[in-house]
Design a protein around this motif. Structure first.
Motif, mmCIF file in Angstrom:
data_model
loop_
_atom_site.group_PDB
_atom_site.id
_atom_site.type_symbol
_atom_site.label_atom_id
_atom_site.label_comp_id
_atom_site.label_asym_id
_atom_site.label_seq_id
_atom_site.Cartn_x
_atom_site.Cartn_y
_atom_site.Cartn_z
ATOM 1 N N VAL A 89 -73.388 58.128 50.512
ATOM 2 C CA VAL A 89 -74.693 57.963 51.054
ATOM 3 C C VAL A 89 -74.690 57.734 52.433
ATOM 4 C CG1 VAL A 89 -76.057 57.794 48.593
ATOM 5 C CG2 VAL A 89 -75.402 55.715 50.147
ATOM 6 N N ALA A 90 -73.425 57.167 53.018
ATOM 7 C CA ALA A 90 -73.574 56.499 54.097
ATOM 8 C C ALA A 90 -73.839 57.516 55.215
ATOM 9 C CB ALA A 90 -72.187 55.818 54.536
ATOM 10 N N GLY A 91 -74.910 57.309 56.271
ATOM 11 C CA GLY A 91 -74.856 58.142 57.206
ATOM 12 C C GLY A 91 -75.926 59.499 57.008
ATOM 13 N N ALA A 92 -76.469 59.449 55.619
ATOM 14 C CA ALA A 92 -77.202 60.470 55.214
ATOM 15 C C ALA A 92 -78.471 60.555 55.718
ATOM 16 C CB ALA A 92 -77.196 60.628 53.827
ATOM 17 N N SER A 93 -79.134 61.676 56.259
ATOM 18 C CA SER A 93 -80.493 61.593 56.643
ATOM 19 C C SER A 93 -81.560 61.843 55.705
ATOM 20 C CB SER A 93 -80.825 62.658 57.703
ATOM 21 O OG SER A 93 -80.507 64.033 57.013
ATOM 22 N N THR A 94 -81.190 62.459 54.308
ATOM 23 C CA THR A 94 -81.889 62.525 53.385
ATOM 24 C C THR A 94 -81.169 62.561 51.954
ATOM 25 O OG1 THR A 94 -81.617 65.000 53.270
ATOM 26 C CG2 THR A 94 -83.424 64.238 54.502
ATOM 27 N N ILE A 95 -81.631 61.916 51.222
ATOM 28 C CA ILE A 95 -80.933 61.391 49.868
ATOM 29 C C ILE A 95 -82.063 62.106 48.759
ATOM 30 C CG2 ILE A 95 -79.729 59.792 48.306
ATOM 31 C CD1 ILE A 95 -79.569 57.920 50.600
ATOM 32 N N ARG A 96 -81.313 62.936 47.799
ATOM 33 C CA ARG A 96 -82.108 63.431 46.600
ATOM 34 C C ARG A 96 -81.237 63.267 45.474
ATOM 35 N NH1 ARG A 96 -86.635 65.683 48.092
ATOM 36 N NH2 ARG A 96 -87.120 66.680 45.927
ATOM 37 N N VAL A 97 -82.034 62.825 44.327
ATOM 38 C CA VAL A 97 -81.372 62.530 43.059
ATOM 39 C C VAL A 97 -81.895 63.651 41.996
ATOM 40 C CG1 VAL A 97 -81.316 61.014 41.183
ATOM 41 C CG2 VAL A 97 -81.073 60.108 43.397
ATOM 42 N N VAL A 98 -80.700 64.180 41.455
ATOM 43 C CA VAL A 98 -81.090 65.300 40.553
ATOM 44 C C VAL A 98 -80.946 64.684 38.938
ATOM 45 C CG1 VAL A 98 -80.307 67.611 39.466
ATOM 46 C CG2 VAL A 98 -80.240 67.098 41.797
ATOM 47 N N LEU A 99 -81.997 64.506 38.303
ATOM 48 C CA LEU A 99 -81.902 63.635 36.862
ATOM 49 C C LEU A 99 -81.207 64.760 35.845
ATOM 50 C CD1 LEU A 99 -85.468 62.081 36.930
ATOM 51 C CD2 LEU A 99 -83.402 61.027 37.810
ATOM 52 N N PRO A 100 -80.868 64.067 34.820
ATOM 53 C CA PRO A 100 -80.301 64.820 33.812
ATOM 54 C C PRO A 100 -81.126 66.091 33.329
ATOM 55 C CG PRO A 100 -79.898 62.698 33.247
ATOM 56 C CD PRO A 100 -80.806 62.683 34.239
ATOM 57 N N ASP A 101 -82.723 65.966 33.290
ATOM 58 C CA ASP A 101 -83.337 66.852 32.926
ATOM 59 C C ASP A 101 -83.590 68.061 34.129
ATOM 60 O OD1 ASP A 101 -84.902 65.667 34.713
ATOM 61 O OD2 ASP A 101 -86.441 65.049 33.301
ATOM 62 N N ARG A 102 -82.872 67.946 35.255
ATOM 63 C CA ARG A 102 -82.940 68.921 36.466
ATOM 64 C C ARG A 102 -83.902 68.604 37.365
ATOM 65 N NH1 ARG A 102 -78.023 70.990 36.503
ATOM 66 N NH2 ARG A 102 -78.618 72.538 38.023
ATOM 67 N N ASP A 103 -85.031 67.712 36.938
ATOM 68 C CA ASP A 103 -85.673 67.188 38.018
ATOM 69 C C ASP A 103 -85.158 66.732 39.287
ATOM 70 O OD1 ASP A 103 -87.999 67.983 36.453
ATOM 71 O OD2 ASP A 103 -88.504 65.937 35.982
ATOM 72 N N GLU A 104 -85.520 66.862 40.681
ATOM 73 C CA GLU A 104 -85.051 66.461 41.580
ATOM 74 C C GLU A 104 -85.946 65.654 42.509
ATOM 75 O OE1 GLU A 104 -83.060 68.406 45.642
ATOM 76 O OE2 GLU A 104 -82.685 69.557 43.651
ATOM 77 N N LEU A 105 -85.402 64.659 42.816
ATOM 78 C CA LEU A 105 -86.610 63.588 43.368
ATOM 79 C C LEU A 105 -85.815 62.961 44.487
ATOM 80 C CD1 LEU A 105 -87.525 61.408 40.257
ATOM 81 C CD2 LEU A 105 -88.735 63.155 41.136
ATOM 82 N N PRO A 106 -86.878 62.705 45.529
ATOM 83 C CA PRO A 106 -86.307 62.038 46.608
ATOM 84 C C PRO A 106 -85.922 60.330 46.454
ATOM 85 C CG PRO A 106 -88.694 61.842 46.956
ATOM 86 C CD PRO A 106 -88.266 62.836 45.734
ATOM 87 N N ALA A 107 -84.742 60.012 47.158
ATOM 88 C CA ALA A 107 -84.445 58.476 46.893
ATOM 89 C C ALA A 107 -84.491 57.985 48.147
ATOM 90 C CB ALA A 107 -82.997 58.706 46.251
ATOM 91 N N THR A 108 -84.596 56.377 47.941
ATOM 92 C CA THR A 108 -84.796 55.550 48.905
ATOM 93 C C THR A 108 -83.431 54.687 49.025
ATOM 94 O OG1 THR A 108 -87.328 55.239 48.947
ATOM 95 C CG2 THR A 108 -85.823 53.633 50.074
ATOM 96 N N LEU A 109 -82.811 54.421 50.086
ATOM 97 C CA LEU A 109 -81.561 53.458 50.079
ATOM 98 C C LEU A 109 -82.058 52.107 50.164
ATOM 99 C CD1 LEU A 109 -78.461 53.205 50.641
ATOM 100 C CD2 LEU A 109 -78.898 53.506 52.852
ATOM 101 N N VAL A 110 -81.470 51.378 49.324
ATOM 102 C CA VAL A 110 -81.988 50.012 48.962
ATOM 103 C C VAL A 110 -81.145 49.075 49.814
ATOM 104 C CG1 VAL A 110 -82.180 47.877 47.380
ATOM 105 C CG2 VAL A 110 -82.893 50.357 46.869
ATOM 106 N N GLY A 111 -79.973 49.510 49.870
ATOM 107 C CA GLY A 111 -78.750 48.837 50.495
ATOM 108 C C GLY A 111 -77.514 49.439 50.197
ATOM 109 N N ARG A 112 -76.486 48.967 51.115
ATOM 110 C CA ARG A 112 -75.125 49.497 50.926
ATOM 111 C C ARG A 112 -73.972 48.623 51.449
ATOM 112 N NH1 ARG A 112 -72.879 52.362 55.186
ATOM 113 N NH2 ARG A 112 -73.922 52.476 57.099
ATOM 114 N N ASP A 113 -72.999 48.492 51.051
ATOM 115 C CA ASP A 113 -71.849 47.504 51.151
ATOM 116 C C ASP A 113 -70.576 48.303 51.441
ATOM 117 O OD1 ASP A 113 -70.819 45.199 51.727
ATOM 118 O OD2 ASP A 113 -70.027 45.102 49.676
ATOM 119 N N PRO A 114 -70.311 48.658 52.619
ATOM 120 C CA PRO A 114 -69.013 49.454 52.802
ATOM 121 C C PRO A 114 -67.636 48.750 52.465
ATOM 122 C CG PRO A 114 -70.743 49.470 54.965
ATOM 123 C CD PRO A 114 -71.041 48.471 54.044
#
Length: 342
Positions: A89-114
């Protein structure tokens, strides 16, 4: 003794097809099947865009093409917290998550640790199923290890193997070593990054992070204990704090004469190439050309040793650094600041 398994076509009183299947499935297969049923509802695909193309590295982590990326993740709480890799996810302008049921949702980056290649995302939806972290301190070489993810963007894939080794170290994209890495021969491919490595109970023993492309069966996962600690920090604070000395250092070999004169056991130290007077750390007592051989009572032989010692507990606290200056050992006081932009 001969055991005869009869199917429905063999006459009355024969076992049902489900009973036959149960017998035919050996214990290993049953374990993997049960884990798949338990864990698969918690594994997601992650799609990112606007991401810069990273430099090619020996431990390949899987990108599609410049501007696009794909990876894996898994649900750790029913209210929508997900774990994945930082490099996904590093440097991404948009992040989307595809759930097992194929629903696709926007995701918020909470935090990251390189430094540990761990990131936490948040999605807002109901009905999520979470999996939990196991105690990786109890993991043993040879036990079953099952990897789940979305290799090459294919929705959901499972591979199984064993834990090949424990306590490995792996260089992260930030340059720091990731400690306590689990090595497995469960096959990983680009896109598996960020997915869970689980045990036979379906609990997470590692977060899949890297493969070595020229090798066969060399795959690595950040241990669950380390990942769990980092995830907790990211959720509560949004980052993992680390100490910072404001120096540039490089490994240097120590001569036998210097070692004997100063009663040192390590054969190397960290020579200070430059000192940054940026005000973040109190490093005025350090000099270019000093060779660091100890920090706060601990031996320092490499830059990685120093990184391990500069934890969040060192920030703002004075400590003694043992350096070689003009060939002689002496102690100087420093106060680490907080590393930012990591």
């Amino acid at each position: 003794m001969n055991i005869v398994i009869s199917g429905p076509e063999l006459g009355t009183g024969s076992a049902s097809s489900s009973e036959v299947d149960d017998v035919l499935l050996d214990a290993y297969s049953s374990t993997v099947v049960n884990v798949a049923k338990k864990v698969s509802p918690s594994v997601v695909q992650i799609k990112v865009s606007g991401q810069p193309q990273p430099a090619r590295q020996p431990a390949q982590r899987g990108r599609t093409h410049e501007g696009d990326g794909t990876g894996s993740g898994f649900v750790i709480s029913t209210d929508g917290y997900l774990v994945t890799n930082n490099h996904v996810v590093a440097g991404a302008s948009t992040i989307r998550v595809v759930l097992p049921d194929r629903d696709e949702l926007p995701a918020t980056l909470v935090g990251r640790d390189p430094a540990t290649d761990i990131a936490v995302l948040k999605v807002y939806t109901d009905g999520l199923r979470a999996i939990r972290f196991a105690d990786s301190g109890k993991v043993q070489v040879g036990q079953i290890a099952i990897a789940l993810g979305n290799p090459y963007g294919f929705q959901y894939s499972l591979t199984a193997g064993v834990v090949s080794a424990l306590g490995r170290t792996l260089r992260s994209e930030s340059g720091r070593l990731i400690d306590d890495v689990v090595q497995t021969d469960a096959a990983l491919n680009p896109g598996n990054s960020g997915g869970p490595l689980v045990n036979s109970q379906g609990d997470v023993i590692g977060v899949n992070t890297a493969i070595i492309l020229p090798a066969q069966g060399l795959c690595f996962a950040v241990s669950s204990n380390l990942a769990n600690r980092v995830v907790g920090k990211l959720i509560t604070e949004g980052r993992v704090r680390r100490g910072y000395l404001g120096i540039a250092g490089q490994l240097i070999n120590l001569t036998e004469r210097i070692r004997q004169y100063n009663q040192l056991t390590a054969r190397t130290g960290v020579m200070i190439a430059s000192v940054e007077p940026d005000g973040v750390a109190d490093n005025n007592n350090l000099r270019q050309g000093d060779i660091i051989v100890g920090y706060n009572g601990h031996e320092v032989a490499t830059v990685d040793d120093l990184h391990k010692l500069l934890t969040d507990s060192t920030i703002g606290r004075s400590a003694q650094v043992i350096v070689l200056r003009d060939g002689r050992k002496r102690g100087v006081m420093v106060t680490p600041g907080e590393l930012t932009g990591n």
